[in-house]
Design a protein around this motif. Sequence first.
Motif, short mmCIF file in Angstrom:
data_model
loop_
_atom_site.label_atom_id
_atom_site.label_comp_id
_atom_site.label_asym_id
_atom_site.label_seq_id
_atom_site.Cartn_x
_atom_site.Cartn_y
_atom_site.Cartn_z
N ILE A 145 5.52 -16.67 -40.79
CA ILE A 145 5.01 -16.26 -42.10
C ILE A 145 4.55 -17.45 -42.93
CG2 ILE A 145 5.61 -15.04 -44.23
CD1 ILE A 145 5.33 -13.29 -41.77
N THR A 146 5.09 -18.64 -42.65
CA THR A 146 4.68 -19.82 -43.43
C THR A 146 3.38 -20.42 -42.94
OG1 THR A 146 5.90 -21.40 -42.06
CG2 THR A 146 7.11 -20.35 -43.85
N SER A 147 2.93 -20.04 -41.74
CA SER A 147 1.67 -20.57 -41.20
C SER A 147 0.63 -19.47 -41.32
CB SER A 147 1.86 -20.99 -39.73
OG SER A 147 0.66 -21.50 -39.19
N ARG A 148 -0.03 -19.42 -42.46
CA ARG A 148 -0.93 -18.32 -42.73
C ARG A 148 -2.11 -18.80 -43.59
NH1 ARG A 148 3.16 -18.29 -46.45
NH2 ARG A 148 2.63 -17.73 -48.60
N TYR A 149 -3.16 -18.02 -43.61
CA TYR A 149 -4.28 -18.29 -44.50
C TYR A 149 -4.98 -16.96 -44.81
CZ TYR A 149 -7.13 -18.10 -40.21
OH TYR A 149 -7.72 -17.71 -39.04
N LEU A 150 -5.74 -16.97 -45.86
CA LEU A 150 -6.46 -15.78 -46.30
C LEU A 150 -7.93 -15.94 -45.98
CD1 LEU A 150 -6.21 -13.07 -47.88
CD2 LEU A 150 -6.79 -14.37 -49.94
N ASP A 151 -8.46 -15.08 -45.10
CA ASP A 151 -9.90 -15.09 -44.87
C ASP A 151 -10.51 -13.93 -45.66
OD1 ASP A 151 -9.64 -12.75 -43.44
OD2 ASP A 151 -10.13 -13.62 -41.50
N ASP A 152 -11.79 -13.68 -45.46
CA ASP A 152 -12.46 -12.66 -46.28
C ASP A 152 -12.10 -11.25 -45.87
OD1 ASP A 152 -13.77 -13.12 -43.91
OD2 ASP A 152 -15.74 -12.62 -44.69
N ASN A 153 -11.24 -11.09 -44.84
CA ASN A 153 -10.81 -9.76 -44.42
C ASN A 153 -9.31 -9.54 -44.58
OD1 ASN A 153 -13.41 -8.93 -43.62
ND2 ASN A 153 -13.20 -10.02 -41.69
N GLY A 154 -8.58 -10.48 -45.20
CA GLY A 154 -7.15 -10.30 -45.37
C GLY A 154 -6.35 -11.48 -44.82
N MET A 155 -5.03 -11.36 -44.89
CA MET A 155 -4.15 -12.44 -44.47
C MET A 155 -4.08 -12.55 -42.95
SD MET A 155 -2.46 -14.73 -46.13
CE MET A 155 -2.06 -14.03 -47.72
N VAL A 156 -4.00 -13.80 -42.46
CA VAL A 156 -3.92 -14.08 -41.03
C VAL A 156 -2.71 -14.97 -40.79
CG1 VAL A 156 -5.10 -15.05 -39.01
CG2 VAL A 156 -6.44 -13.94 -40.82
N TYR A 157 -1.89 -14.62 -39.78
CA TYR A 157 -0.67 -15.36 -39.46
C TYR A 157 -0.76 -15.87 -38.02
CZ TYR A 157 1.06 -12.63 -43.43
OH TYR A 157 1.21 -12.05 -44.66
N SER A 158 -0.24 -17.07 -37.78
CA SER A 158 -0.18 -17.59 -36.42
C SER A 158 1.17 -17.27 -35.81
CB SER A 158 -0.42 -19.11 -36.42
OG SER A 158 0.58 -19.75 -37.19
N GLY A 159 1.22 -17.28 -34.49
CA GLY A 159 2.47 -16.96 -33.82
C GLY A 159 2.34 -17.04 -32.32
N TYR A 160 3.28 -16.39 -31.62
CA TYR A 160 3.29 -16.38 -30.16
C TYR A 160 3.58 -14.98 -29.65
CZ TYR A 160 3.34 -21.47 -29.64
OH TYR A 160 3.00 -22.79 -29.65
N TYR A 161 2.94 -14.63 -28.54
CA TYR A 161 3.32 -13.47 -27.74
C TYR A 161 3.72 -14.01 -26.38
CZ TYR A 161 3.04 -9.21 -24.97
OH TYR A 161 3.33 -8.17 -24.12
N LYS A 162 5.04 -14.00 -26.12
CA LYS A 162 5.59 -14.67 -24.95
C LYS A 162 5.16 -16.14 -25.01
CE LYS A 162 6.03 -10.38 -22.39
NZ LYS A 162 5.72 -9.61 -21.18
#
Length: 526
Positions: free
Chosen positions: A161-178
Amino acid sequence: MARRGRLPVTVKLLLCCMLAILFYVCYKIFQFTNVSNDSTGSTRRSYDGQSRSDILPVLPNYDAFRRPNTGSNEDGSKPLMLSEGHIYDDKVFDDGSSETNDSKEISEDSDYSDSKLTSLPPKIWNPSNIPDYPFEVQKCPTCFGNSLCASFSNGDAMLNITSRYLDDNGMVYSGYYKRTKILGKRMASNANFMKLDNFICVNTSQDVNCDVSDAVVMSYLASDEALSVQHFKNELWKITHSSRAELSATICSSRRFIDSIKNLYNEDKRGILNEEERSNLMTSLILNPEGLLLKFFMESDSTEGTIWPLPFYIGECGRIAVIEDPGKPLIQFYNDTWVKRVSLSLQLLDMIDKFCKENSDWLLLFTDFHHSNFAVTESGRVILTKLKDVVIVDKYDNKPFTGVADNHINYDRPCNEECFAAFVQKLLKNPTSYCKDMQYYAQMMYALGCRWLLSANTDHKVHSNGFNTAKSYPVNPAGLLHSLPSDHEQGISELLDECIHETTPGGRLSAVEELMDLLQEIQYSG
């Protein structure tokens, strides 16, 4: 025999209160555990077919575009922990190994043609393990779906949740899937989510802030009428957008397109969507069709073999859609070597070729050629990262006119920006008549790509940004083909000029063909 004593009134009241609380807790548990057919059972809400399309809300603007900020929170808040032992910053994997942010990159290449993310995640999950925000699973089925909720619940998938930014379509979060780097995307602003929720409440004759998880299946969005071609073209954009151009994916909708996306959400593949599936489809389409379109084109890949230059779509949980991390922004390569920039330029022209010609069923028209909408994967492949503003054209349903009396196109004159702008205005006013001309005007993607991404001529960096003229982006920097070698300077400059502003009918397509041949020659010789 002794008489049995009566219970005091206060004890009786206390027992009644405890019984009422017990029933309420059981009811809430039942609501949260009713998530799939594969669990202990799925409650199907009945739908009476009523359409309430006469009530439409008033619509405000988009969120302002902001640059990414991947730093941690100033308040020192911790990253999202979805289950014990699973945390983004210090990744613990299923096999007991670990890897921190200081370690080397671990993700696979973003090209989904080579991706190993093919197994479906389990469907049984515990909602209490998933935070209310940003997922908002309690709003489902007024959400994108729940195919990844089990993975977020058990820790296979996680967002920081702390690694995020707002683009012109809403909030984007980074993370991992496996072991794969992912982006979790809200896909729309909070204001647009609120507009959708309010529409559902008003459309079902309830007060705003009603329980949309129950109301949506009784609303217009779950009706057969909402899934008709005419409503796709003329009505859906009114719910959360201020113009038809802001939901461009539905402008040239066909019956075949609607049936194709219905099939994407039909889990049992029996051809009939239940109420939850209809609600997931309409929520995904109305707010931002990017996730839906990524699934649509991945399905197209499997049926026709077209490899679309798009990110790999992994799944969704509540109001978060998850894609594989697409790679580095295109702008980071603007000062790379000449040969590398030639390769990227060639890929961009080839991308437009694919959008126009590659697939026999579908044409993809994209007009927002700002560098922020493109990325380069770890293998060096250029992909389009935002699909909100594309137009999908069914080539069978929208075959060009052959009769002279019905033809809107003057083939004897060149078509440039003014010609295309006039066509767009006619298309937005009357999609039914002008979608058939789209296969001719798709060539304007070459002009926009040459102008905004390839050319370094500042005289070219003016005027429109595509369909959605309400958008206002900073001017692109000098294009990829800057600092031309002297032996190619004149040839490339002239071809770019003709690509952007053709001087004779058909001149653009000829110039693009010559430019691609020349760039291939430079690439192979370099």
